[in-house]
Design a protein around this motif. Structure first.
Motif, mmCIF file in Angstrom:
data_model
loop_
_atom_site.group_PDB
_atom_site.id
_atom_site.type_symbol
_atom_site.label_atom_id
_atom_site.label_comp_id
_atom_site.label_asym_id
_atom_site.label_seq_id
_atom_site.Cartn_x
_atom_site.Cartn_y
_atom_site.Cartn_z
ATOM 1 N N LYS A 215 -8.126 -4.326 -4.828
ATOM 2 C CA LYS A 215 -7.640 -3.404 -3.805
ATOM 3 C C LYS A 215 -8.629 -3.349 -2.642
ATOM 4 O O LYS A 215 -9.838 -3.457 -2.854
ATOM 5 N N PRO A 216 -8.136 -3.150 -1.425
ATOM 6 C CA PRO A 216 -9.033 -3.117 -0.265
ATOM 7 C C PRO A 216 -9.908 -1.865 -0.230
ATOM 8 O O PRO A 216 -9.492 -0.780 -0.642
ATOM 9 N N CYS A 217 -11.118 -2.043 0.276
ATOM 10 C CA CYS A 217 -12.092 -0.964 0.433
ATOM 11 C C CYS A 217 -12.603 -0.978 1.873
ATOM 12 O O CYS A 217 -12.833 -2.055 2.430
ATOM 13 N N TYR B 221 -5.519 -3.579 5.758
ATOM 14 C CA TYR B 221 -5.225 -3.375 4.334
ATOM 15 C C TYR B 221 -3.890 -4.027 3.957
ATOM 16 O O TYR B 221 -3.765 -4.622 2.887
ATOM 17 N N ILE C 224 -3.421 5.713 -0.805
ATOM 18 C CA ILE C 224 -4.802 5.430 -0.403
ATOM 19 C C ILE C 224 -5.687 6.567 -0.899
ATOM 20 O O ILE C 224 -5.390 7.744 -0.683
ATOM 21 N N TYR D 124 -4.445 -7.642 3.390
ATOM 22 C CA TYR D 124 -5.653 -7.958 2.616
ATOM 23 C C TYR D 124 -5.397 -9.017 1.543
ATOM 24 O O TYR D 124 -4.430 -8.933 0.783
ATOM 25 N N ILE E 296 0.850 -1.186 0.000
ATOM 26 C CA ILE E 296 0.000 0.000 0.000
ATOM 27 C C ILE E 296 0.891 1.243 0.000
ATOM 28 O O ILE E 296 1.474 1.606 1.012
ATOM 29 N N GLY F 117 -5.707 1.403 -2.442
ATOM 30 C CA GLY F 117 -6.800 1.063 -1.541
ATOM 31 C C GLY F 117 -7.702 2.275 -1.384
ATOM 32 O O GLY F 117 -7.357 3.385 -1.827
#
Length: 196
Positions: free
Chosen positions: A131-133, A179, A7, A182, A4, A103
């Motif tokens: 990608k993380p949410c 994240y 963001i 993830y 990451i 993310g």
């Protein structure tokens, strides 16, 4: 383990009713800068958006704003960002923010924040990105929405693995730790990009 480096944060161009929202933006800014994560956001210098960007810059972090030309005056584009991208449309804005980010996090905001969050979460569900949410649920701001999403799950309009893709935390450090670890669900893509 996810890498990451940036963001995207969706949040209000209004400050909201209570100072707790600005406090949460400042806390998230501190967490991002401490991890050398670039902030990507909607480019405005007002409301929660402005507070978040100002705090990241004050702490020595990098901020990339993306704003459509039509809103650059209405939302008062931030004058001191590391980078500012001016797009031709809202659609281009959202696509550019997605491309620049590893993310996505929603702080408190209005219908624009919700629309952006739901679109990027939908893209994850469809397999357009991995990608993380997540939501930062500041002082219960998103409690009613979380309850509704649980209802959507119970009524079988969303699958469990897709429901779990939207991570919810009250602490930015905990969310960013999640994240970093993830793992997107393994699922068959429903449709390809060229089919939409």
């Amino acid at each position: 383990m996810a890498i990451i480096k940036s963001i995207c944060v969706y949040c209000g161009s209004s400050p909201g009713r209570r100072e707790v929202y600005a406090d949460a933006a400042a806390a998230l800014a501190k967490s991002l800068v401490s991890r050398n994560i670039v902030l990507v956001y909607g480019g405005a210098g007002i409301g929660i958006m402005g507070t978040l960007a100002d705090q990241v810059l004050r702490l020595g972090g990098e901020v990339v704003g993306v704003i459509p030309k039509a809103l650059s005056h209405k939302e008062v584009a931030h004058p001191r960002l590391t980078e500012l991208h001016v797009t031709a449309s809202m659609h281009e804005r959202k696509m550019r923010m997605a491309e620049l980010s590893d993310g996505f996090i929603a702080l408190p905001g209005g219908i624009g924040t919700l629309e952006e969050l739901f679109e990027i979460w939908t893209w994850a569900q469809l397999g357009f990105h991995q990608k993380p949410c997540g939501l930062l649920n500041v002082d219960g701001y998103y409690d009613a929405l979380i309850g509704f999403l649980d209802h959507v799950l119970a009524e079988q309009f969303v699958r469990t693995q897709h429901h779990r893709m939207l991570m919810v935390e009250t602490d930015p450090e905990v969310l960013l730790d999640r994240y970093a670890n993830y793992q997107p669900p393994v699922a068959k893509h429903w449709i390809g990009r060229d089919e939409i």
